[in-house]
Each structure stands twice: as structure tokens, then as C-alpha cells.
Design an enzyme around this catalytic site. Structure first.
Site, mmCIF file in Angstrom:
data_model
loop_
_atom_site.group_PDB
_atom_site.id
_atom_site.type_symbol
_atom_site.label_atom_id
_atom_site.label_comp_id
_atom_site.label_asym_id
_atom_site.label_seq_id
_atom_site.Cartn_x
_atom_site.Cartn_y
_atom_site.Cartn_z
ATOM 1 N N ASN A 22 0.851 -1.191 0.000
ATOM 2 C CA ASN A 22 0.000 0.000 0.000
ATOM 3 C C ASN A 22 0.887 1.241 0.000
ATOM 4 O O ASN A 22 1.632 1.482 0.945
ATOM 5 C CB ASN A 22 -0.897 -0.038 1.244
ATOM 6 C CG ASN A 22 -1.859 1.120 1.314
ATOM 7 O OD1 ASN A 22 -1.847 1.999 0.462
ATOM 8 N ND2 ASN A 22 -2.707 1.117 2.335
ATOM 9 N N LYS A 24 -0.100 4.266 0.167
ATOM 10 C CA LYS A 24 -0.722 5.340 0.959
ATOM 11 C C LYS A 24 -0.494 6.693 0.262
ATOM 12 O O LYS A 24 -0.643 6.783 -0.951
ATOM 13 C CB LYS A 24 -0.191 5.308 2.399
ATOM 14 C CG LYS A 24 -0.465 3.948 3.064
ATOM 15 C CD LYS A 24 -0.386 3.953 4.557
ATOM 16 C CE LYS A 24 -0.831 2.599 5.095
ATOM 17 N NZ LYS A 24 -0.884 2.520 6.545
ATOM 18 N N HIS A 108 -10.189 0.762 4.113
ATOM 19 C CA HIS A 108 -8.933 0.821 4.870
ATOM 20 C C HIS A 108 -9.180 1.659 6.122
ATOM 21 O O HIS A 108 -9.986 2.593 6.099
ATOM 22 C CB HIS A 108 -7.826 1.448 4.022
ATOM 23 C CG HIS A 108 -6.482 1.276 4.642
ATOM 24 N ND1 HIS A 108 -6.022 2.088 5.655
ATOM 25 C CD2 HIS A 108 -5.509 0.350 4.438
ATOM 26 C CE1 HIS A 108 -4.833 1.684 6.040
ATOM 27 N NE2 HIS A 108 -4.487 0.627 5.312
ATOM 28 N N GLU A 156 -6.630 -5.754 9.952
ATOM 29 C CA GLU A 156 -5.549 -4.820 10.295
ATOM 30 C C GLU A 156 -5.909 -4.067 11.573
ATOM 31 O O GLU A 156 -6.752 -3.163 11.535
ATOM 32 C CB GLU A 156 -5.367 -3.770 9.186
ATOM 33 C CG GLU A 156 -4.858 -4.291 7.879
ATOM 34 C CD GLU A 156 -4.200 -3.177 7.049
ATOM 35 O OE1 GLU A 156 -3.179 -3.475 6.429
ATOM 36 O OE2 GLU A 156 -4.675 -2.042 7.046
ATOM 37 N N ILE A 161 -0.737 -0.187 12.976
ATOM 38 C CA ILE A 161 -0.357 0.296 11.647
ATOM 39 C C ILE A 161 0.766 1.326 11.761
ATOM 40 O O ILE A 161 0.689 2.257 12.563
ATOM 41 C CB ILE A 161 -1.588 0.899 10.916
ATOM 42 C CG1 ILE A 161 -2.566 -0.218 10.541
ATOM 43 C CG2 ILE A 161 -1.157 1.678 9.671
ATOM 44 C CD1 ILE A 161 -3.843 0.246 9.875
ATOM 45 N N GLY A 197 2.086 -3.252 10.740
ATOM 46 C CA GLY A 197 3.380 -3.413 11.391
ATOM 47 C C GLY A 197 4.282 -4.491 10.829
ATOM 48 O O GLY A 197 5.337 -4.763 11.415
ATOM 49 N N SER A 219 4.643 0.809 5.381
ATOM 50 C CA SER A 219 5.843 1.552 5.779
ATOM 51 C C SER A 219 7.146 0.769 5.665
ATOM 52 O O SER A 219 8.165 1.336 5.254
ATOM 53 C CB SER A 219 5.674 2.110 7.192
ATOM 54 O OG SER A 219 5.228 1.130 8.082
#
Ligand code: G3P
Length: 245
Positions: A22, A24, A108, A156, A161, A197, A219
């Protein structure tokens, strides 16, 4: 009409295991940077035949990244359950598909929707042949959205996150509960995933051991100095898990 024409188009078939990255709205993953990151992901995707790779990008980047991928699937991050017409500012499912996306995230936790809107969005996505990945923030929500029959449901927990603390390590029993609920409510037709995570190969292996068929990650890949080596380690984790079965 566009919708009718899209119904006739070939539907992309997806086989798990899957890794969805993702993007984002991270600066490392928009505009020209979206192209650079996508090239890296496409290279890795081509090295792992048995794994499906998808990227969820900004609507403004769908067209450009779709031009440079063959193996990697392009997803939208969100669509609106509108039909072609007067809906200024909405993300029209048909337009997403025509731009080159083959799937979409829905609900999401950074773009949450009420249950009735999730249901309507899954329905609209299916009408234009988009692969549906509905996110859920709890086992109960996972069960509720499974009833709408998306292809994937991704559990999730929002509090993990972006933390680098993996759902599969920090909440194994809750993740297992979500997987069981999806499997039961979906009669095996809905595929459970997880995210939040995930940062290491071990996190990925643990997610598969708990019954998921893939992961959503942001991330750890997007913000990495070397996104390719992280993604490759995730893919290696999946391969090792599958070889051990
Ligand atoms: O959609 C995936 C995402 O919400 C997880 O984010 O940064 O924890 O991998 P991250």
C-alpha cells in the site's frame, strides 16, 4: 455503456499467496517516485512466479504505474460506489478500471466506511471486474464484511499500523480468530489476509502459519532505504513457508 463493456472484459485471476504493498500517500510513493518504487517491485515480482504482487496507489498514479507493469497488479486505495454521471470528486469504479487498475482496497482504516457503503462498494467493484480487498479492524468486522463476498478480507488492527510491531507477532490469537471467522463466514470462498506493522520475514511467516494467505504492508517497504531487499525477504519467507508445507 462503459459498465457493460467492462463486464465483458477478461477478469484478472488472482492466486494467493499475495503481497499487497500500500503506497498510501507517502512521498516516497507518489508521482515519479511511484514509478521508481513500482519498477523495483515489478523486478521482484518477476522473480517469484508463485507469489502474486499488488500495489495500491494514489488514483492519480494508477494510469502511469499501470503502463510499466506486467506481473504486478495495480489496485486503487479506495473507490466510491457511484455510477457514471454527476458525482464530482468521486472515484468512479469504471474510471479506475479504465486507467489500468484491476483491483481496489475498500474500508482501509485510514479511509473507513459504514457497513452499508462497504456492501455497495463491493457490489459496484464486482460489476466492473475489480478485485475486492476489504480491510477490517476487528475479527467481528472481518466476519461482517466477509458476508459481502469480497475476494480478500484483510484484518488490520489500527493501533499497530505504521508501528513496526507486527499483527502476527503482537496479536496472534486475535489474528487467528479473524482468520477463522473469515473462513467460516466465507465458506472458504473469501481469502483471509492481514496487515499492520509487518516488517520482517518472520512476521510474514507467522502470518501464514496463523492461516492467512498473504499480507498488506506499507511503511516497512515504502519507507525503506532499500525497498527491494525488504520485499525480497518477505517473498523468501513465503517461499520457505510453502516449501515446508
Ligand atoms: O494497508 C497496509 C497498512 O495499513 C499497514 O501499514 O505501515 O503498518 O505496514 P504498515
Amino acid at each position: 455503456m462503459i459498465t457493460e463493456a467492462l463486464k465483458e472484459e477478461k477478469i484478472t485471476k488472482v492466486n494467493p499467496p499475495i503481497i499487497i504493498v500500500n503506497y498510501k500517500v507517502y512521498p516516497q510513493a507518489i508521482g515519479e517516485n511511484a514509478l521508481r518504487l513500482t519498477e523495483i517491485i515489478e523486478d521482484i515480482a518477476n522473480s517469484y512466479e508463485s507469489i502474486t504482487f499488488a500495489i495500491a496507489v494514489q488514483p492519480t498514479d494508477i494510469f502511469r504505474v499501470a503502463q510499466i507493469v506486467e506481473k504486478t497488479l495495480v489496485f486503487a486505495q479506495h473507490i466510491d460506489p457511484v455510477t457514471p454521471g454527476a458525482h464530482t470528486g468521486s472515484i468512479l469504479p469504471e474510471a479506475v478500471r479504465l486507467s489500468g487498475a484491476v483491483g481496489t482496497l475498500i474500508n482501509h482504516s485510514e479511509r473507513p466506511l459504514p457497513l452499508d457503503v462497504i456492501e455497495a462498494t463491493v457490489k459496484r467493484a464486482k460489476e466492473v471486474g475489480l478485485i475486492t480487498t476489504v480491510c477490517a479492524d476487528s475479527p467481528k468486522k472481518s466476519e461482517q464484511v466477509t458476508k459481502f463476498r469480497p475476494l480478500f478480507v484483510a484484518y488490520e488492527p489500527p493501533e499497530l499500523i505504521g508501528t513496526g510491531i507486527s499483527v502476527s507477532k503482537a496479536k496472534p490469537e486475535v489474528l487467528r480468530e479473524a482468520v477463522i471467522k473469515v473462513n467460516n463466514a466465507g465458506n472458504g470462498e473469501v481469502i483471509p489476509l492481514c496487515g499492520a506493522g509487518i516488517s520482517t520475514k518472520e512476521d510474514v511467516v507467522r502470518a501464514l502459519e496463523l492461516g492467512t494467505k498473504g499480507i498488506l504492508v506499507a511503511s516497512a517497504v515504502v519507507k525503506a532505504k532499500d525497498p527491494g531487499s525488504i520485499l525480497q525477504s518477505f517473498a523468501e519467507g513465503i517461499v520457505e513457508y510453502m516449501e515446508g508445507l
